[in-house]
Design a protein around this motif. Structure first.
Motif, PDB file in Angstrom:
ATOM      1  N   ASN A 213       8.644  -0.588  -5.856  1.00  0.00           N
ATOM      2  CA  ASN A 213       8.483   0.864  -5.801  1.00  0.00           C
ATOM      3  C   ASN A 213       9.811   1.499  -6.184  1.00  0.00           C
ATOM      4  O   ASN A 213      10.705   0.817  -6.684  1.00  0.00           O
ATOM      5  CB  ASN A 213       8.011   1.316  -4.409  1.00  0.00           C
ATOM      6  CG  ASN A 213       8.880   0.745  -3.287  1.00  0.00           C
ATOM      7  OD1 ASN A 213      10.109   0.743  -3.388  1.00  0.00           O
ATOM      8  ND2 ASN A 213       8.254   0.242  -2.234  1.00  0.00           N
ATOM      9  N   ASN A 231      -6.982   0.799   1.817  1.00  0.00           N
ATOM     10  CA  ASN A 231      -6.876   1.728   0.683  1.00  0.00           C
ATOM     11  C   ASN A 231      -6.430   1.029  -0.601  1.00  0.00           C
ATOM     12  O   ASN A 231      -5.982   1.676  -1.537  1.00  0.00           O
ATOM     13  CB  ASN A 231      -5.935   2.877   1.009  1.00  0.00           C
ATOM     14  CG  ASN A 231      -4.544   2.394   1.402  1.00  0.00           C
ATOM     15  OD1 ASN A 231      -4.255   1.194   1.365  1.00  0.00           O
ATOM     16  ND2 ASN A 231      -3.688   3.332   1.777  1.00  0.00           N
ATOM     17  N   LYS A 233      -3.888  -0.709  -1.142  1.00  0.00           N
ATOM     18  CA  LYS A 233      -2.449  -0.937  -1.234  1.00  0.00           C
ATOM     19  C   LYS A 233      -2.126  -2.311  -0.668  1.00  0.00           C
ATOM     20  O   LYS A 233      -2.955  -2.958  -0.026  1.00  0.00           O
ATOM     21  CB  LYS A 233      -1.681   0.133  -0.440  1.00  0.00           C
ATOM     22  CG  LYS A 233      -1.755   1.531  -1.024  1.00  0.00           C
ATOM     23  CD  LYS A 233      -0.917   2.498  -0.197  1.00  0.00           C
ATOM     24  CE  LYS A 233      -0.958   3.893  -0.781  1.00  0.00           C
ATOM     25  NZ  LYS A 233      -0.141   4.849   0.018  1.00  0.00           N
ATOM     26  N   SER A 249       1.934   0.116  -4.193  1.00  0.00           N
ATOM     27  CA  SER A 249       0.893   1.125  -4.374  1.00  0.00           C
ATOM     28  C   SER A 249      -0.397   0.520  -4.914  1.00  0.00           C
ATOM     29  O   SER A 249      -0.400  -0.581  -5.483  1.00  0.00           O
ATOM     30  CB  SER A 249       1.377   2.227  -5.318  1.00  0.00           C
ATOM     31  OG  SER A 249       1.502   1.719  -6.627  1.00  0.00           O
ATOM     32  N   ARG A 250      -1.479   1.237  -4.758  1.00  0.00           N
ATOM     33  CA  ARG A 250      -2.781   0.805  -5.285  1.00  0.00           C
ATOM     34  C   ARG A 250      -2.710   0.608  -6.791  1.00  0.00           C
ATOM     35  O   ARG A 250      -3.293  -0.325  -7.332  1.00  0.00           O
ATOM     36  CB  ARG A 250      -3.838   1.858  -4.940  1.00  0.00           C
ATOM     37  CG  ARG A 250      -5.234   1.557  -5.463  1.00  0.00           C
ATOM     38  CD  ARG A 250      -6.212   2.605  -5.005  1.00  0.00           C
ATOM     39  NE  ARG A 250      -5.803   3.928  -5.477  1.00  0.00           N
ATOM     40  CZ  ARG A 250      -6.431   5.059  -5.141  1.00  0.00           C
ATOM     41  NH1 ARG A 250      -7.464   5.027  -4.312  1.00  0.00           N
ATOM     42  NH2 ARG A 250      -6.020   6.210  -5.618  1.00  0.00           N
ATOM     43  N   GLU A 251      -1.974   1.484  -7.487  1.00  0.00           N
ATOM     44  CA  GLU A 251      -1.863   1.407  -8.937  1.00  0.00           C
ATOM     45  C   GLU A 251      -1.120   0.142  -9.391  1.00  0.00           C
ATOM     46  O   GLU A 251      -1.399  -0.402 -10.456  1.00  0.00           O
ATOM     47  CB  GLU A 251      -1.149   2.639  -9.489  1.00  0.00           C
ATOM     48  CG  GLU A 251      -1.938   3.947  -9.345  1.00  0.00           C
ATOM     49  CD  GLU A 251      -1.930   4.490  -7.925  1.00  0.00           C
ATOM     50  OE1 GLU A 251      -2.779   5.346  -7.611  1.00  0.00           O
ATOM     51  OE2 GLU A 251      -1.068   4.048  -7.119  1.00  0.00           O
ATOM     52  N   LYS A 252      -0.178  -0.330  -8.578  1.00  0.00           N
ATOM     53  CA  LYS A 252       0.628  -1.494  -8.956  1.00  0.00           C
ATOM     54  C   LYS A 252       0.121  -2.794  -8.343  1.00  0.00           C
ATOM     55  O   LYS A 252       0.629  -3.879  -8.675  1.00  0.00           O
ATOM     56  CB  LYS A 252       2.089  -1.283  -8.539  1.00  0.00           C
ATOM     57  CG  LYS A 252       2.767  -0.089  -9.185  1.00  0.00           C
ATOM     58  CD  LYS A 252       4.255  -0.080  -8.930  1.00  0.00           C
ATOM     59  CE  LYS A 252       4.964  -1.172  -9.698  1.00  0.00           C
ATOM     60  NZ  LYS A 252       6.438  -1.036  -9.647  1.00  0.00           N
ATOM     61  N   SER A 254      -2.643  -4.641  -8.624  1.00  0.00           N
ATOM     62  CA  SER A 254      -3.210  -5.641  -9.530  1.00  0.00           C
ATOM     63  C   SER A 254      -2.121  -6.342 -10.337  1.00  0.00           C
ATOM     64  O   SER A 254      -2.106  -7.574 -10.465  1.00  0.00           O
ATOM     65  CB  SER A 254      -4.228  -4.989 -10.474  1.00  0.00           C
ATOM     66  OG  SER A 254      -4.737  -5.926 -11.390  1.00  0.00           O
TER      67      SER A 254
END
Length: 262
Positions: A213, A231, A233, A249-252, A254
């Protein structure tokens, strides 16, 4: 025939080596004016934005805040370059194959004189030198030169008594707080002289370190557990700093899983 007057700039982060190189230049090429001695990429960038390019560069390869090749990616540099390096035979071979001058530290006067002489010939004949440098960059960035590593091997950290080097493989994580910190696997925390996490990230092997992050870059070897949340994360627990939990984060999430499961 009258020797052409030239201006040179030295980029070297070791003050003593920079001073010695300046003295050697005066000895072997008295007509060569040293316009500036720059200690880092940051200072070199600022200098280039405020001054015209010199006739000749004398650049250390590995600086405290990155490799000097970055300047060729960020600025349109056309002057010939003499690189100074303490790298192994593979890197030296890459310089030689691509026809770029290099000086292996400790620098000898006769080798410096030859390198400056070659640069004079390049300037006088107006050879297309930038194309040669681009070839060098490609080869040293992994396109056919397996022996070269462009990642930082050591970091200089601040201590109560001054500073000392820390091997990169001893680093568990980097942290951005009020300052920038380096955490070791021994549980130590040291202050670093950087202005952004992006600068630090550029120096690291992405196979070993992950930008979790904005505040953290973590070593794969420092990861104890990874826990998914509802969520989507992730929460990563590190061995050092001891049991520190880092959010992914959820975006990172995967991309992090793929990185961890290489």
């Amino acid at each position: 025939m009258k020797t052409m007057k030239m201006r040179a700039v030295i980029i070297e982060d070791e003050e003593l080596i920079a001073h010695e190189l300046k003295q050697k230049v005066r000895e072997v090429a008295p007509d060569l004016e040293i316009a500036a001695t720059l200690p880092s990429l940051k200072v070199a960038r600022r200098w280039l934005m405020q001054n015209a390019e010199p006739d000749l560069w004398l650049m250390d390869v590995q600086l405290s805040d990155g490799v000097s090749f970055k300047l060729f990616e960020e600025f349109s540099l056309g002057a010939p370059v003499v690189f100074t390096t303490a790298y192994d035979e593979y890197a030296v071979r890459a310089f030689k194959v691509n026809g770029v001058d290099y000086l292996l530290k400790p620098i000898e006067n006769d080798e410096l004189a030859k390198a400056v002489g070659k640069c004079r010939d390049i300037i006088n004949t107006r050879q297309q030198y930038p194309a040669v440098v681009k070839d060098l960059l490609k080869s040293l960035q992994g396109e056919g030169r397996s022996g070269y590593t462009r990642y930082k091997q050591k970091f200089i950290v601040h201590t109560r008594d001054g500073w000392r080097p820390v091997n990169t493989d001893a680093v568990a994580a980097f942290e951005k707080d009020t300052l920038y910190y380096l955490h070791t696997f021994k549980g130590e925390r040291f202050i670093l002289s950087f202005e952004s996490m992006d600068e630090i990230e550029e120096l690291l092997d992405p196979g070993r370190f992950y930008r979790a992050n904005r505040q953290w870059i973590i070593s794969s070897e420092a990861i104890k557990t990874v826990r998914p949340l509802d969520n989507f994360k992730l929460v990563v627990t590190l061995s050092q700093p001891a049991n520190r939990q880092i959010d992914i984060s959820r975006e990172k999430a995967s991309a992090f899983k793929k990185w961890l499961d290489r």
